[in-house]
Design an enzyme around this catalytic site. Structure first.
Site, PDB file in Angstrom:
ATOM      1  N   VAL A 239       0.826  -1.210   0.000  1.00  0.00           N
ATOM      2  CA  VAL A 239       0.000   0.000   0.000  1.00  0.00           C
ATOM      3  C   VAL A 239       0.863   1.264   0.000  1.00  0.00           C
ATOM      4  CG1 VAL A 239      -1.593   1.342   1.442  1.00  0.00           C
ATOM      5  CG2 VAL A 239      -2.002  -1.086   1.046  1.00  0.00           C
TER       6      VAL A 239
ATOM      7  N   ASP B  53      10.369   3.130   6.896  1.00  0.00           N
ATOM      8  CA  ASP B  53      10.011   1.735   7.189  1.00  0.00           C
ATOM      9  C   ASP B  53      11.038   1.181   8.169  1.00  0.00           C
ATOM     10  OD1 ASP B  53       8.150  -0.462   5.286  1.00  0.00           O
ATOM     11  OD2 ASP B  53       9.525  -1.249   6.816  1.00  0.00           O
TER      12      ASP B  53
ATOM     13  N   CYS C  80      -6.014  -9.555   3.642  1.00  0.00           N
ATOM     14  CA  CYS C  80      -7.179  -8.658   3.631  1.00  0.00           C
ATOM     15  C   CYS C  80      -8.478  -9.434   3.802  1.00  0.00           C
ATOM     16  CB  CYS C  80      -7.225  -7.864   2.328  1.00  0.00           C
ATOM     17  SG  CYS C  80      -5.944  -6.600   2.241  1.00  0.00           S
TER      18      CYS C  80
ATOM     19  N   ARG D 185       1.573 -14.211   2.022  1.00  0.00           N
ATOM     20  CA  ARG D 185       1.068 -13.974   3.381  1.00  0.00           C
ATOM     21  C   ARG D 185      -0.285 -14.642   3.593  1.00  0.00           C
ATOM     22  NH1 ARG D 185       1.274  -7.663   3.829  1.00  0.00           N
ATOM     23  NH2 ARG D 185       0.924  -7.927   1.610  1.00  0.00           N
TER      24      ARG D 185
HETATM   25  N1  NAD Z   1      -1.928  -5.146   0.161  1.00  0.00           N
HETATM   26  C1  NAD Z   1      -3.077  -4.691  -0.250  1.00  0.00           C
HETATM   27  O1  NAD Z   1      -3.428  -4.877  -1.387  1.00  0.00           O
HETATM   28  C2  NAD Z   1      -3.986  -3.911   0.649  1.00  0.00           C
HETATM   29  C3  NAD Z   1      -5.124  -3.353   0.080  1.00  0.00           C
HETATM   30  C4  NAD Z   1      -5.936  -2.571   0.856  1.00  0.00           C
HETATM   31  C5  NAD Z   1      -5.634  -2.375   2.204  1.00  0.00           C
HETATM   32  N2  NAD Z   1      -4.535  -2.961   2.754  1.00  0.00           N
HETATM   33  C6  NAD Z   1      -4.242  -2.680   4.160  1.00  0.00           C
HETATM   34  O2  NAD Z   1      -3.163  -1.762   4.212  1.00  0.00           O
HETATM   35  C7  NAD Z   1      -2.345  -2.022   5.353  1.00  0.00           C
HETATM   36  C8  NAD Z   1      -0.912  -2.266   4.902  1.00  0.00           C
HETATM   37  O3  NAD Z   1      -0.895  -3.425   4.105  1.00  0.00           O
HETATM   38  P1  NAD Z   1       0.318  -3.791   3.135  1.00  0.00           P
HETATM   39  O4  NAD Z   1      -0.159  -4.890   2.289  1.00  0.00           O
HETATM   40  O5  NAD Z   1       0.889  -2.582   2.501  1.00  0.00           O
HETATM   41  O6  NAD Z   1       1.353  -4.362   4.212  1.00  0.00           O
HETATM   42  P2  NAD Z   1       2.880  -4.738   3.925  1.00  0.00           P
HETATM   43  O7  NAD Z   1       3.243  -5.766   4.917  1.00  0.00           O
HETATM   44  O8  NAD Z   1       3.101  -4.975   2.477  1.00  0.00           O
HETATM   45  O9  NAD Z   1       3.656  -3.394   4.274  1.00  0.00           O
HETATM   46  C9  NAD Z   1       3.677  -2.847   5.532  1.00  0.00           C
HETATM   47  C10 NAD Z   1       5.042  -2.224   5.758  1.00  0.00           C
HETATM   48  O10 NAD Z   1       4.999  -1.628   7.046  1.00  0.00           O
HETATM   49  C11 NAD Z   1       6.272  -1.806   7.641  1.00  0.00           C
HETATM   50  N3  NAD Z   1       6.150  -1.639   9.075  1.00  0.00           N
HETATM   51  C12 NAD Z   1       5.669  -2.507   9.997  1.00  0.00           C
HETATM   52  N4  NAD Z   1       5.719  -1.942  11.222  1.00  0.00           N
HETATM   53  C13 NAD Z   1       6.234  -0.714  11.066  1.00  0.00           C
HETATM   54  C14 NAD Z   1       6.524   0.352  11.961  1.00  0.00           C
HETATM   55  N5  NAD Z   1       6.301   0.231  13.251  1.00  0.00           N
HETATM   56  N6  NAD Z   1       7.062   1.491  11.454  1.00  0.00           N
HETATM   57  C15 NAD Z   1       7.303   1.600  10.122  1.00  0.00           C
HETATM   58  N7  NAD Z   1       7.055   0.634   9.226  1.00  0.00           N
HETATM   59  C16 NAD Z   1       6.518  -0.508   9.705  1.00  0.00           C
HETATM   60  C17 NAD Z   1       6.689  -3.187   7.211  1.00  0.00           C
HETATM   61  O11 NAD Z   1       8.087  -3.345   7.323  1.00  0.00           O
HETATM   62  C18 NAD Z   1       6.197  -3.220   5.766  1.00  0.00           C
HETATM   63  O12 NAD Z   1       7.182  -2.829   4.851  1.00  0.00           O
HETATM   64  C19 NAD Z   1      -3.003  -3.199   6.059  1.00  0.00           C
HETATM   65  O13 NAD Z   1      -3.901  -2.703   7.010  1.00  0.00           O
HETATM   66  C20 NAD Z   1      -3.770  -3.885   4.955  1.00  0.00           C
HETATM   67  O14 NAD Z   1      -4.859  -4.626   5.438  1.00  0.00           O
HETATM   68  C21 NAD Z   1      -3.701  -3.715   1.989  1.00  0.00           C
END
Ligand code: NAD
Length: 416
Positions: free
Chosen positions: A15, A34, A259, A324
């Site tokens: 995201v 990050d 998700c 995941r």
């Molecule tokens: N992947 C999707 O397609 C999607 C779509 C819609 C919504 N979401 C939601 O968006 C959110 C993020 O999902 P994502 O898929 O991008 O996750 P992801 O795991 O791909 O990315 C999250 C990032 O956050 C970083 N992170 C974790 N803890 C941290 C901290 N304390 N400080 C800084 N960085 C930190 C991780 O290292 C990682 O790089 C979730 O709530 C998910 O449900 C995801």
């Protein structure tokens, strides 16, 4: 804010990275923070292993990627895109979002707007994250800084509905904040902005979108199970029913990922907090969480409880490298526990925590095709047949292969 606000994106995953790129492309100064050093290193080196951005897209903009949280200090808008998983008991695990909020609180400046994009249950932004930000910044929420929520609605691997092409739901803690956020997001989103009534409404809207999808899939999964019992082909049933204009088209399958298979539990948790039982939402989860075991039971029955099995597809959906919460692992583990010798193939994932193999390592007692990767769509049915022992099983859950060819070659054929 008269001049373009400086933006920090916290969490540069599926995201956060495309969002950072979209803002940078529109001339915003963008910092990306990050905690994962490997991720910062690869992005600084111009590559995105999630495949959401091409190397050329990363090269076309200037972004500052860092593990140094002090970049937050100079930012007007901080956007958090942090994981929101469930724990082993299927309870929301807010630890990552709490920790990230602490980091932001320790570094944010007065006047900043802090926006959450993670999928959460209603109340998380204002009742959990806001107080953490206050505690660690010494600032007062609503006076010294304000909150916003704008859920991300991208679909991993979908090159058509990319972040800027999906209508963005935006909500701020007050109307001034909402105005600013609508303007800033409006700069990058070509599909338009939906101004939600308030933050809780926006949080709820996102969670129910994904729960609805989970339920629709659970419904066709149950239909597929009933078709098995009756002895008819569920895909033919769904094709026939799908000729009606208002029949919703969904396909049976395993529901994994971070998700669809997770977010409904956030609604369940919220309902529990309020003393309410969820019936429909929980039923969908129960059905979909049981699908991996159903596949395993049918494989074991068909091969007499033992043998060599090739599982094709490790990722939670087609054409992405994302493993995941993939239910393929549940299938592999259960087959291994039953004593099968299991190898796994996946052109999109190089995960070597599971024993790897390909069709050429056959013949197998069973081949279980779980994911509709393009590479598998291009497979010749004959090649899968010849990698299967005579009277072996081909379990084609996504209806990729030619069923008639499989049966006439003397193999057993199953699908969902
Ligand atoms: N992947 C999707 O397609 C999607 C779509 C819609 C919504 N979401 C939601 O968006 C959110 C993020 O999902 P994502 O898929 O991008 O996750 P992801 O795991 O791909 O990315 C999250 C990032 O956050 C970083 N992170 C974790 N803890 C941290 C901290 N304390 N400080 C800084 N960085 C930190 C991780 O290292 C990682 O790089 C979730 O709530 C998910 O449900 C995801």
């Amino acid at each position: 804010m008269d001049k373009k606000p400086v933006i920090t994106i916290i969490g540069l995953g599926y995201v956060g990275l495309p969002l950072a790129h979209a803002f940078a492309k529109k001339g915003y100064t963008v910092h990306g923070f990050d905690i994962n050093e490997g991720r910062i290193k690869e992005l600084s080196g111009g590559h995105d292993s999630t495949n959401e951005l091409e190397d050329s897209q990363l090269a076309e903009v200037t972004m500052n990627f860092s593990t140094d949280a002090s970049v937050i200090k100079e930012c007007d808008i901080v956007i958090l895109a942090i994981p929101t998983p469930v724990d082993e008991n299927k309870k929301p695990d807010l630890t990552p979002i709490r920790k990230a909020s602490e980091t932001v609180g320790k570094n944010m400046k007065k006047g900043a707007i802090i926006v959450y994009e993670s999928t959460v249950y209603p109340g998380t932004t204002e009742e959990i994250c806001g107080p953490i930000l206050e505690e660690h910044s010494g600032l007062t929420c609503g006076k010294d800084f304000t909150l916003g929520y704008s859920p991300e609605r991208i679909n991993p691997g979908d090159k058509e509905h990319t972040v800027t092409k999906i209508m963005k739901i935006v909500a701020g803690q007050d109307s001034k904040t909402t105005d600013i956020l609508c303007k800033v997001y409006g700069d990058i989103i070509t599909a338009g902005i939906h101004r939600a009534a308030n933050i809780k409404t926006a949080e709820m809207a996102k969670a129910i979108e994904n729960a609805q999808r989970d339920l629709n899939i659970a419904y066709v999964n149950e239909v597929a199970m009933l078709c098995h019992k009756i002895g008819i082909d569920s895909s033919k049933v769904l094709d026939a029913a799908g000729t009606k204009w208002n029949f919703l088209k969904f396909n049976p399958g395993l529901v994994g990922g971070h998700c669809i298979g997770v977010d409904p539990y956030y609604l369940v948790e919220k309902a529990e907090q309020l003393g309410m039982d969820t019936h429909v939402i929980s039923a969908g989860r129960k059905v979909n969480d049981g699908m991996a075991q159903l596949v395993v039971d049918e494989v074991l029955e068909a091969i007499g409880n033992k043998g060599k099995v090739l599982v094709m597809g490790l990722t939670f959906k087609e054409d992405v490298p994302d493993t995941r919460n993939s239910q393929s692992y549940a299938v592999i583990k259960a087959l291994q526990n039953a004593g099968c010798d299991v190898l796994a193939d996946d052109p999109q994932s190089d995960d070597d925590n599971v024993p790897r193999g390909t069709l050429s390592d056959g013949p197998y007692n069973a081949i279980v095709l779980l994911v509709k990767h393009q590479e598998y769509m291009n497979l010749a049915t004959e090649d899968v047949i010849s990698a299967t022992k005579e009277e072996g099983l081909i379990y084609d859950i996504k209806h990729i292969l030619d069923k008639e060819k499989v049966i006439s070659a003397g193999r057993k054929y199953l699908s969902l």
